[in-house]
Design a protein around this motif. Structure first.
Motif, PDB file in Angstrom:
ATOM      1  N   VAL A   1       6.273 -10.814  -6.956  1.00  0.00           N
ATOM      2  CA  VAL A   1       6.275  -9.356  -7.075  1.00  0.00           C
ATOM      3  C   VAL A   1       5.756  -8.784  -5.765  1.00  0.00           C
ATOM      4  O   VAL A   1       4.693  -9.188  -5.282  1.00  0.00           O
ATOM      5  CB  VAL A   1       5.393  -8.879  -8.240  1.00  0.00           C
ATOM      6  CG1 VAL A   1       5.325  -7.351  -8.273  1.00  0.00           C
ATOM      7  CG2 VAL A   1       5.939  -9.404  -9.562  1.00  0.00           C
ATOM      8  N   MET A   2       6.514  -7.844  -5.173  1.00  0.00           N
ATOM      9  CA  MET A   2       6.114  -7.219  -3.910  1.00  0.00           C
ATOM     10  C   MET A   2       5.662  -5.786  -4.150  1.00  0.00           C
ATOM     11  O   MET A   2       6.373  -5.009  -4.796  1.00  0.00           O
ATOM     12  CB  MET A   2       7.284  -7.219  -2.912  1.00  0.00           C
ATOM     13  CG  MET A   2       7.747  -8.591  -2.494  1.00  0.00           C
ATOM     14  SD  MET A   2       9.001  -8.503  -1.179  1.00  0.00           S
ATOM     15  CE  MET A   2      10.422  -7.906  -2.095  1.00  0.00           C
ATOM     16  N   TRP A   3       4.492  -5.436  -3.641  1.00  0.00           N
ATOM     17  CA  TRP A   3       3.995  -4.071  -3.709  1.00  0.00           C
ATOM     18  C   TRP A   3       4.230  -3.387  -2.365  1.00  0.00           C
ATOM     19  O   TRP A   3       3.564  -3.710  -1.371  1.00  0.00           O
ATOM     20  CB  TRP A   3       2.498  -4.060  -4.034  1.00  0.00           C
ATOM     21  CG  TRP A   3       2.205  -4.377  -5.483  1.00  0.00           C
ATOM     22  CD1 TRP A   3       3.108  -4.620  -6.471  1.00  0.00           C
ATOM     23  CD2 TRP A   3       0.910  -4.461  -6.078  1.00  0.00           C
ATOM     24  NE1 TRP A   3       2.461  -4.855  -7.657  1.00  0.00           N
ATOM     25  CE2 TRP A   3       1.116  -4.765  -7.450  1.00  0.00           C
ATOM     26  CE3 TRP A   3      -0.381  -4.315  -5.604  1.00  0.00           C
ATOM     27  CZ2 TRP A   3       0.045  -4.928  -8.333  1.00  0.00           C
ATOM     28  CZ3 TRP A   3      -1.440  -4.473  -6.493  1.00  0.00           C
ATOM     29  CH2 TRP A   3      -1.228  -4.771  -7.837  1.00  0.00           C
ATOM     30  N   PRO A   4       5.165  -2.446  -2.275  1.00  0.00           N
ATOM     31  CA  PRO A   4       5.452  -1.789  -0.994  1.00  0.00           C
ATOM     32  C   PRO A   4       4.307  -0.878  -0.553  1.00  0.00           C
ATOM     33  O   PRO A   4       3.619  -0.275  -1.387  1.00  0.00           O
ATOM     34  CB  PRO A   4       6.722  -0.985  -1.294  1.00  0.00           C
ATOM     35  CG  PRO A   4       6.724  -0.784  -2.772  1.00  0.00           C
ATOM     36  CD  PRO A   4       6.047  -1.980  -3.362  1.00  0.00           C
ATOM     37  N   ASP A   5       4.116  -0.810   0.779  1.00  0.00           N
ATOM     38  CA  ASP A   5       3.182   0.180   1.298  1.00  0.00           C
ATOM     39  C   ASP A   5       3.827   1.560   1.237  1.00  0.00           C
ATOM     40  O   ASP A   5       4.982   1.708   0.801  1.00  0.00           O
ATOM     41  CB  ASP A   5       2.706  -0.194   2.712  1.00  0.00           C
ATOM     42  CG  ASP A   5       3.801  -0.140   3.775  1.00  0.00           C
ATOM     43  OD1 ASP A   5       4.917   0.364   3.501  1.00  0.00           O
ATOM     44  OD2 ASP A   5       3.537  -0.603   4.900  1.00  0.00           O
TER      45      ASP A   5
ATOM     46  N   LYS B   1       1.369   0.467  -3.294  1.00  0.00           N
ATOM     47  CA  LYS B   1      -0.013   0.080  -2.975  1.00  0.00           C
ATOM     48  C   LYS B   1      -0.607   1.079  -1.984  1.00  0.00           C
ATOM     49  O   LYS B   1      -0.057   1.313  -0.909  1.00  0.00           O
ATOM     50  CB  LYS B   1      -0.040  -1.327  -2.369  1.00  0.00           C
ATOM     51  CG  LYS B   1      -1.403  -1.778  -1.846  1.00  0.00           C
ATOM     52  CD  LYS B   1      -2.396  -2.016  -2.963  1.00  0.00           C
ATOM     53  CE  LYS B   1      -3.713  -2.567  -2.416  1.00  0.00           C
ATOM     54  NZ  LYS B   1      -3.554  -3.890  -1.779  1.00  0.00           N
ATOM     55  N   LEU B   2      -1.759   1.647  -2.352  1.00  0.00           N
ATOM     56  CA  LEU B   2      -2.512   2.547  -1.486  1.00  0.00           C
ATOM     57  C   LEU B   2      -3.910   1.971  -1.273  1.00  0.00           C
ATOM     58  O   LEU B   2      -4.474   1.344  -2.183  1.00  0.00           O
ATOM     59  CB  LEU B   2      -2.620   3.940  -2.113  1.00  0.00           C
ATOM     60  CG  LEU B   2      -1.304   4.682  -2.379  1.00  0.00           C
ATOM     61  CD1 LEU B   2      -1.585   5.983  -3.119  1.00  0.00           C
ATOM     62  CD2 LEU B   2      -0.552   4.949  -1.080  1.00  0.00           C
TER      63      LEU B   2
ATOM     64  N   ALA C   1      -0.910   1.179  -7.542  1.00  0.00           N
ATOM     65  CA  ALA C   1      -2.072   0.296  -7.423  1.00  0.00           C
ATOM     66  C   ALA C   1      -2.910   0.794  -6.254  1.00  0.00           C
ATOM     67  O   ALA C   1      -2.404   0.943  -5.140  1.00  0.00           O
ATOM     68  CB  ALA C   1      -1.630  -1.149  -7.185  1.00  0.00           C
ATOM     69  N   LEU C   2      -4.183   1.061  -6.509  1.00  0.00           N
ATOM     70  CA  LEU C   2      -5.043   1.660  -5.500  1.00  0.00           C
ATOM     71  C   LEU C   2      -6.239   0.758  -5.218  1.00  0.00           C
ATOM     72  O   LEU C   2      -7.035   0.468  -6.117  1.00  0.00           O
ATOM     73  CB  LEU C   2      -5.533   3.040  -5.955  1.00  0.00           C
ATOM     74  CG  LEU C   2      -4.426   4.051  -6.268  1.00  0.00           C
ATOM     75  CD1 LEU C   2      -4.279   4.221  -7.776  1.00  0.00           C
ATOM     76  CD2 LEU C   2      -4.709   5.386  -5.619  1.00  0.00           C
ATOM     77  N   HIS C   3      -6.331   0.322  -3.976  1.00  0.00           N
ATOM     78  CA  HIS C   3      -7.470  -0.481  -3.536  1.00  0.00           C
ATOM     79  C   HIS C   3      -8.719   0.398  -3.523  1.00  0.00           C
ATOM     80  O   HIS C   3      -8.755   1.428  -2.854  1.00  0.00           O
ATOM     81  CB  HIS C   3      -7.175  -1.025  -2.133  1.00  0.00           C
ATOM     82  CG  HIS C   3      -8.368  -1.557  -1.404  1.00  0.00           C
ATOM     83  ND1 HIS C   3      -8.484  -2.879  -1.037  1.00  0.00           N
ATOM     84  CD2 HIS C   3      -9.490  -0.947  -0.939  1.00  0.00           C
ATOM     85  CE1 HIS C   3      -9.622  -3.051  -0.396  1.00  0.00           C
ATOM     86  NE2 HIS C   3     -10.256  -1.889  -0.320  1.00  0.00           N
TER      87      HIS C   3
END
Length: 574
Positions: free
Chosen positions: A287-291, A319-320, A374-376
């Protein structure tokens, strides 16, 4: 005209040749599952909703058809099928990487590993410089030399490498050394010149370019300021990317990981992983989370989802990144760090890497468009911003089941867990921080009281908040059962126990890396448990991980199956 016809024929021949090569590669990397398989006399930890433990299962091609008792499954077996007697061996679903940076662990095949104990052997600055020299000797002049895993708090000198020290290794190579957190790094003079950085360069918002006392570049760059350097350093050619991919894929298979994640991918990386996926080079499901840039390109149609996705490789959440890392002193906290880093004010508490208005607008935009986000967020102040952004987006554009993910969620407070429950937010805890950095969290970064609350898993469970566990590989090695043990024991590398009240059971830890990890990415109908109708992704273990914490830590994977196909078998396997 004859020349054009000749050229056309030649091109047709080349295309045909490339097609044949592609098919040959695909067939080499993609053996087919048997039409039917049966396994009996096993101890199958199904990870279903009831925690059912079964004895046997029956598979057709890549799907599980039935799970139950030996007698149930034997009824399905005829002369065409030989049931494999597992002789009491433990089986469970394959591990799902809830957050990592596949195939990043393969950096070990193409870069210098500067990790300190308990991961690597670097104990001094001199150790790090010697490993860099060895990497430089293998690299052509003018190329980029990359190193990873350096930890300033683990070397005897208790400081970062400097630009001048890297210059002493080489002034004819671009050298970039990533900090163990992945949120900062150190460069030599040539690397800075290559990206146009000098001592007058203004750092971007959410970043730092450090200067020495004489006003020159010190070497250190933090957060958003690191990206021009790290992206050049990681711009590998096809040969290096293949070596890295194979190394990582094999490592994940040995550890029982059947679903991997690319936890932050730009456009170029998405295309590279997509190509390898279409060729079948990755046995794992990915699974790839794009920027943000890639996600915007996907929405604009500049990147075609149909061209990117394949049977095993899929796109996932946007992804942030909202702050940095605790161990790098860039995590954004509600209160100051316990012991401040050199040069920091007493009230320093890190900083956000996205401006508040930008974060709120971006989350609202993609939430409205139906994206999972998805947030870091490591520090509790960063998590406050994440909650605010999602709450506002949900109030304006309500969605019933959006499953926003808070990645790492290190310093989550009780009131924030309450809001997770209210809003349907789900954390993925980087709980192995307790093992790898727990001693320093207690002594340096957080102090004893706050350190005991790192990764509050029991608090999340008590509130009914679904959560997962991850390793953020290559930040730490891909060792899922060590992560599970860490969640159960809360033991640090130094032997201390950090916040035992936040420990969870072995079963909960395993669920957080299987069915709960599948749920978090909307894949629970397809994987994460051994149940009829799901993909036959499972592993065979050398012991029962539920017996004790020690058994959980020391368990070894004997076999890994993906879609019913054996992809790894240890020397001890029959």
């Amino acid at each position: 005209m004859s020349l054009l016809k000749t050229l056309a024929k030649a091109l047709t021949g080349i295309v045909l040749l490339l097609t044949v090569i592609a098919v040959a590669i695909y067939m080499h990397f993609n053996p087919q599952a048997d039409d039917e398989q049966a396994y009996i006399n096993a101890r199958i930890l199904t990870m279903d909703a009831n925690g059912h433990i079964a004895e046997a299962m029956y598979i057709k091609k890549d799907r599980i058809v039935a799970v139950g008792s030996n007698s149930d499954i034997k009824k399905r077996i005829d002369d065409r099928i030989t049931a494999r007697d597992m002789k009491g061996a433990v089986m469970m679903p394959g591990i799902i990487d809830a957050h990592g940076h596949f195939p990043g662990s393969g950096l070990a095949a193409v870069a210098a590993d500067l990790n300190s104990p308990p991961i690597g052997g670097v104990k001094t600055i001199a150790d790090a410089l010697e490993l860099l020299r060895q990497q430089v000797e293998q690299s052509p002049k003018g190329s980029w030399v990359y190193a990873f895993g350096f930890d300033d708090t683990q070397v005897a000198e208790q400081r970062f490498l400097t630009r001048l020290e890297l210059d002493s290794v080489s002034t004819e190579h671009n050298i970039y050394v990533s900090h163990v957190s992945g949120h900062m790094g150190i460069a030599n003079s040539m690397a800075f010149e290559s990206v146009g950085y000098d001592n007058t360069t203004q750092a971007p918002v959410g970043g730092v370019i450090a200067l020495s006392e004489d006003g020159q570049l010190a070497g250190l760059v933090e957060e958003n300021a690191q990206y021009p350097l790290v992206m050049n350093a990681l711009d590998f050619g096809a040969k290096q990317f293949y070596a890295m991919s194979r190394y990582a894929s094999d490592e994940y298979l040995r550890q029982g990981v059947t679903s991997a994640q690319v936890g932050l991918a730009n456009k170029k990386f998405i295309q590279a992983v997509s190509t390898f996926g279409q060729l079948g080079i990755y046995p794992q499901r990915v699974v790839m989370w794009p920027d943000l840039e890639a996600a915007r390109a996907i929405r604009a149609g500049e990147l075609s989802v149909n061209n990117i996705e394949s049977e095993r490789v899929k796109l996932g959440a946007l992804k942030l990144i909202t702050d940095g890392s605790i161990q790098g002193y860039t995590g954004f906290l509600g209160h100051p760090y316990h012991v401040q880093a050199e040069g920091k004010d007493d009230d320093y508490r890190g900083y956000p890497t996205m401006e508040r208005e930008e974060l709120l607008a971006t989350v609202e935009d993609f939430h409205k468009a139906g994206w999972q986000i998805a947030l870091h967020g490591n520090g509790d102040a960063a998590i406050d911003l994440i909650i605010e952004a999602y709450r506002l987006a949900q109030e304006k554009h309500p969605r019933e089941d959006a499953r926003p993910i808070i990645i790492h969620a290190q310093m989550t407070r009780d009131d924030q867990l309450d809001q997770f429950a209210e809003l349907g937010m789900t954390p993925s805890f980087f709980n192995s921080h307790v093992y790898y950095w727990g001693d320093r969290h207690k002594a340096l970064f957080m102090g004893a009281e706050r350190a005991a609350r790192i990764s509050p898993m029991a608090g999340a469970k008590a509130r009914g908040v679904p959560f997962t566990l991850h390793l953020d590989t290559p930040i730490v090695p891909m060792t899922p059962f060590l992560a599970a043990w860490s969640a159960v024991s809360r033991e640090t590398a130094g032997g201390d126990v950090l916040g035992p009240e936040q420990a969870i059971s072995p079963m909960d830890a395993l669920r957080a890396m299987t069915i709960d990890a599948a749920w978090q990415i909307f894949a629970e109908d397809d994987r994460g448990s051994i149940e009829a109708g799901k993909l036959a992704d499972f592993i065979v273990l050398d012991r029962d991980p539920l017996i004790s914490a020690d058994a959980l830590r020391n368990v070894q994977v004997k076999e890994t199956f993906i879609g019913g196909v054996p992809r790894f078998q240890s020397a001890e396997s029959p």
